[in-house]
Design a protein around this motif. Structure first.
Motif, PDB file in Angstrom:
ATOM      1  N   ARG A 107       8.301 -19.545  -1.407  1.00  0.00           N
ATOM      2  CA  ARG A 107       8.949 -19.303  -0.116  1.00  0.00           C
ATOM      3  C   ARG A 107       8.356 -20.224   0.943  1.00  0.00           C
ATOM      4  O   ARG A 107       7.145 -20.464   0.964  1.00  0.00           O
ATOM      5  CB  ARG A 107       8.770 -17.835   0.299  1.00  0.00           C
TER       6      ARG A 107
ATOM      7  N   ASP B 154       4.188 -19.609  -3.418  1.00  0.00           N
ATOM      8  CA  ASP B 154       4.977 -18.470  -3.898  1.00  0.00           C
ATOM      9  C   ASP B 154       6.476 -18.772  -3.898  1.00  0.00           C
ATOM     10  O   ASP B 154       7.286 -17.872  -4.143  1.00  0.00           O
ATOM     11  CB  ASP B 154       4.692 -17.215  -3.054  1.00  0.00           C
TER      12      ASP B 154
ATOM     13  N   ASP C 270       6.922 -21.499   4.294  1.00  0.00           N
ATOM     14  CA  ASP C 270       6.120 -21.005   5.411  1.00  0.00           C
ATOM     15  C   ASP C 270       6.241 -21.995   6.573  1.00  0.00           C
ATOM     16  O   ASP C 270       6.638 -23.134   6.383  1.00  0.00           O
ATOM     17  CB  ASP C 270       4.670 -20.835   4.947  1.00  0.00           C
TER      18      ASP C 270
HETATM   19 CA    CA Z   1       5.103 -19.478   0.832  1.00  0.00          CA
END
Ligand code: CA
Ligand code: CA
Ligand code: CA
Ligand code: CA
Length: 408
Positions: free
Chosen positions: A282, A280, A284
């Motif tokens: 972003r 996505d 993690d």
């Molecule tokens: Ca992510």
């Protein structure tokens, strides 16, 4: 080039065991995957190669006598496309071929914990960096292909375990080109510039970070790499950090980067890595917990998934203490998978957790019975395009392990 001259002990000839032989998948034309499904590499076939069974430990040469080495790195020092292994005071020379031959041991001639390799633009071979904290020592390859005598390049405060358990190179300040050196030690995360005049300036960028593993990723999407680690909350037990944070790169090698919270663990944060697990955009964060003395299977491997409202914590597995963590796309399907290994317990399982692309993970056990500490690291050791795995131990520190990836 030759690095044979400093040979000091013969490695035990590589013992070889075929771990699994599921055989290549046979597919008829009507079973071929649709064109939009990426072709993935099998991760089912591995050959275990014991590189060494008589490796030394720090405490055989200097106090404290219980101390082992924390360092593990790999790089090609001879220019043949095969990676040598660097750990502690020893370089293991890749024999080439199927890697089951003898890995010659080259002693760096001084008690150090070598843990990084790096190669600056224009340099002909990688250099080794080692800790004998507070000294940071560099070994280079000379014109004969031998390692030079160690040279002190910087000073970093020693840890409660003498040397640090977090070490990485990364290009933190884009535009300069060469990498920076990042060490986790007493006081937090330190950055050094290996292009600087000696002694290198040492800047504490991540104050009160743990001296264990840390990740490097662009957490805020502004184009520079930030640092993610455990945080030693002042006043709480420094040996059991349970707060995960990231330090925001200001774009310059200046002290005390702004700290942001990721989340909390149940037990001690040991290894930390970060990447976009679910595609996505972003970043993690993956955290492996350590348990000491580790008698119960209650350590958790966590994924902190970035969302609009912060990080959502998911438990991937709870099992024996995991002091090993790496992220790499083992099956070459475009997402990062997780490598870990148990450091305690009856199984000592080496595990690949395969990512489905959405940040959900399925376990594949690769091997068991070989204790790992700061191991389970993915490198393409034989240069054939697939990732192999190397490991060192603590309780079984005399072993150096290689799992050759036999994917077809
Ligand atoms: Ca992510
Ligand atoms: Ca950033
Ligand atoms: Ca993958
Ligand atoms: Ca390989």
């Amino acid at each position: 080039m030759r690095i044979l001259k400093q040979l000091f002990l013969g490695a035990v000839a590589g013992a070889m065991f075929v771990l699994s032989a599921c055989g290549p998948a046979t597919e008829s034309a009507d079973q071929l995957p649709p064109a939009d499904v990426p072709n993935t590499l099998s991760t089912e076939q591995w050959t275990y190669i014991q590189i060494d069974s008589t490796n030394v430990m720090w405490g055989e040469f200097d106090g404290p006598e219980w101390l082992r080495y924390f360092g593990l790195a790999a790089a090609d020092f001879t220019g043949d496309g095969k990676l040598e292994i660097v750990t502690g005071r020893t370089v293991f020379r890749n024999p080439g071929g199927d890697m089951t031959g003898k890995w010659e041991k080259i002693d760096l001639a001084v008690n150090v914990d070598a843990n990084l390799t790096y190669q600056l633009i224009g340099e002909k071979a990688p250099s080794i960096l080692a800790e004998a904290l507070p000294e940071v020592i560099r070994f280079s390859v000379d014109q004969n292909g031998d390692f030079t005598k160690g040279e002190v390049v910087a000073r970093v405060p020693p840890t409660g375990h003498h040397n640090g358990q977090g070490y990485k190179t990364a290009d933190l300040f884009p535009g300069k080109g060469d990498v920076e050196i990042i060490y986790a030690s007493q006081g937090g995360l330190y950055v050094m510039d290996p292009t600087a005049a000696l002694p290198w300036p040492v800047v504490l960028v991540g104050a009160d970070a743990s001296d264990e593993g840390f990740g490097v990723a662009d957490m805020d999407g502004d184009g520079d790499l930030d640092l993610i680690s455990g945080y030693r909350v002042p006043g709480l037990d420094a040996e059991v950090p349970t707060t995960v944070v990231w330090f925001e790169n200001p774009g310059t090698m200046t002290p005390d980067w702004t700290r942001h919270q990721v989340g909390h663990t149940a037990f001690a944060i040991d290894r930390v890595e970060a990447t976009d697990l679910n595609g996505d955009g972003r970043i993690d964060v993956v955290v492996a917990e350590e348990r000491y003395p580790g008698l119960e299977p209650d350590a958790t491997l966590w994924a902190f998934m970035a969302s609009d409202t912060g990080f959502v914590r998911n438990a991937i597995v709870t099992q024996y203490s995991m002091n090993n963590l790496d992220l790499a796309d083992l099956d070459q399907d475009g997402d990062e998978d997780i490598l870990t290994a148990e450091h305690k317990g009856p199984d000592l399982a080496l595990q690949l957790w395969k990512n489905d692309g959405a940040g959900h993970f399925t376990k594949q056990e690769i091997d068991r019975g070989k204790e790992s500490h700061l191991g389970a690291q993915a490198f393409d050791m034989d240069g054939d395009g697939d990732l192999d795995i190397i490991s060192i131990g603590w309780d079984q520190h005399q072993f150096v392990h290689l799992w050759r990836n036999d994917a077809k």
